[in-house]
Design a protein around this motif. Structure first.
Motif, PDB file in Angstrom:
ATOM      1  N   UNK A   1      -5.512 -31.196  27.593  1.00 51.50           N
ATOM      2  CA  UNK A   1      -6.280 -30.728  28.731  1.00 51.50           C
ATOM      3  C   UNK A   1      -5.754 -31.206  30.071  1.00 51.50           C
ATOM      4  N   UNK A   2      -5.129 -32.384  30.099  1.00 55.67           N
ATOM      5  CA  UNK A   2      -4.686 -32.950  31.366  1.00 55.67           C
ATOM      6  C   UNK A   2      -3.318 -32.444  31.809  1.00 55.67           C
ATOM      7  N   UNK A   3      -2.404 -32.210  30.866  1.00 56.16           N
ATOM      8  CA  UNK A   3      -1.049 -31.787  31.238  1.00 56.16           C
ATOM      9  C   UNK A   3      -0.764 -30.318  30.972  1.00 56.16           C
ATOM     10  N   UNK A   4      -1.381 -29.731  29.956  1.00 56.19           N
ATOM     11  CA  UNK A   4      -1.114 -28.346  29.622  1.00 56.19           C
ATOM     12  C   UNK A   4       0.345 -28.120  29.294  1.00 56.19           C
ATOM     13  N   UNK A   5       0.855 -26.933  29.660  1.00 52.08           N
ATOM     14  CA  UNK A   5       2.265 -26.598  29.409  1.00 52.08           C
ATOM     15  C   UNK A   5       3.052 -26.898  30.675  1.00 52.08           C
TER      16      UNK A   5
END
Length: 405
Positions: free
Chosen positions: A341-345
């Protein structure tokens, strides 16, 4: 384990086997197209069209060899291009001599080439939706000896009271406005009105059977039904109004998600499809069809920040459109991986969690699906073609051909 998960495990096995045969020396992101799935999807699109020719939408492929492969499938006919410069390039390279450019153009250099070439003008049809588009063509030519083929793009959105549901494309909606433009085309020397386009994106491009969204999906299906009904009546009215201008050569409609309803309209002479050949993430969860994902990109694990997290190099190939989770790539194989959730792609690193993460090793490839179809191929020069468990060919994308349309 459900059938979909089993299919993803099988895909992972095929991809690992295919890459291993090349000694794992292929550069990443490694873009692979599964020809078995591509061909099955092409055949299903033809089946759904029920005898109406299918025009391949090149914007959703952007790989010349794949455009040609689709055109070689019985039932496909012609290309729906997305720029005039692209259309000229496809014609020059012998990929198609029947190209409908789906969007109006103000590319003066390409227009100059078109009006100077009788053969190009005979093969390529421009899209217009106002007089200014005709003015741009006239501005680049000294002679009107070469006839420029044009089609009129008509807004195919759903109108409800003061609301408009659908892509914001053409300003033309009712028959009177269409006839006014048709009359101007007929009045001007050097133009030939050959067709009409009505692209119902609110039907073709919106999933309507999304897990966990039962109520929303039901609303979407009702909107689609209303749109198809309203558009059918309006197409018939516009077709009658255009009869004094002579018979049209084409009436283009639809997309991968609306082939059945579009092809059933007696006014429509052809439908378009592109995303349905590769099936990106946004084309999951349609009630009318169950296609097979055919395009994937692999990136390697380069870090193990903890026992239950694997970080891959790159992966942040985000799709265009409204910002949201559905525009991110989907970790696909091995199944069970998730974005955090914090970094994603991310552009240079993408951490992944989920039960397979703990067993991934440095150097292992993780396979993703892009949210949209053709955009994936803007990130690579080469598409590797998978058949069975082997990579049988490597072909250039538009980018790999030195082209950026």
């Amino acid at each position: 384990m459900d059938d979909a998960t089993i299919a993803r495990h099988r895909l992972a096995t095929r991809l690992v086997s295919a890459v291993a045969e090349h000694g794992e020396h292929l550069p990443t992101p490694l873009v692979v197209v599964d020809l078995d799935a591509f061909d099955a999807n092409a055949a299903d699109l033809v089946r759904r069209a029920g005898g109406t020719p299918v025009r391949v939408a090149s914007k959703s492929l952007r790989v010349p060899a794949l455009v040609a492969r689709a055109l070689a499938t019985p039932g496909f006919q012609g290309v729906l291009g997305y720029s005039l410069r692209e259309a000229l390039w496809l014609l020059e390279h012998g990929i198609s001599d029947d190209i409908l450019v789906a969007y109006p153009t103000v590319d003066l250099e390409s227009l100059s080439r078109l009006v100077a070439s009788p053969s190009a003008a005979a093969a390529i049809t421009l899209m217009v939706d106002e007089v200014a588009h005709l003015d741009v063509v006239d501005a680049v030519r000294a002679s009107k000896a070469v006839q420029v083929r044009v089609a009129i793009d008509v807004d195919a959105g759903l109108r409800m009271a003061s609301q408009h549901v659908g892509p914001k494309r053409s300003p033309l909606y009712d028959a009177g406005a269409v006839v006014n433009l048709a009359a101007e085309i007929a009045r001007r020397e050097g133009f030939q009105l050959v067709g009409v386009m009505t692209y119902e994106g609110q039907v073709a491009g919106v999933p309507d059977d999304v897990p966990g969204q039962r109520a929303r999906s039901a609303v979407v299906r009702r909107l689609k039904q209303a749109s198809v009904s309203q558009l059918g009546s309006r197409r018939a009215e516009i077709a009658r109004a255009l009869e004094p201008f002579g018979p049209l050569q084409l009436w283009n409609a639809g997309g991968s998600g609306s082939i059945e309803t579009s092809s059933q309209d007696p006014v429509v002479t052809e439908v378009s499809a592109g995303s349905g050949l590769l099936v990106p993430g946004l084309f999951d969860h349609y009630q009318s069809f169950r296609p097979r994902p055919a395009a994937f990109f692999g990136v390697p694990v380069t870090r193990r920040p903890s026992a239950d997290v694997a970080t891959v190099h790159g992966g942040g190939l985000i799709a265009s459109g409204p910002v949201g989770e559905d525009r991110a790539p989907i970790p696909w194989a091995p199944p069970g991986l998730r974005l955090t959730g914090l970094e994603g792609a991310g552009e240079v690193q993408t951490p992944l969690t989920g039960h397979p993460a703990s067993s991934l090793r440095i150097g292992d490839l993780v396979w993703f699906r892009h949210a949209k179809s053709g955009e994936l191929f803007e990130h690579t020069n080469t598409a590797h073609l998978l058949s069975g468990e082997r990579l049988v060919d490597s072909v250039p994308t538009y980018r790999g051909s030195g082209q950026s349309f």
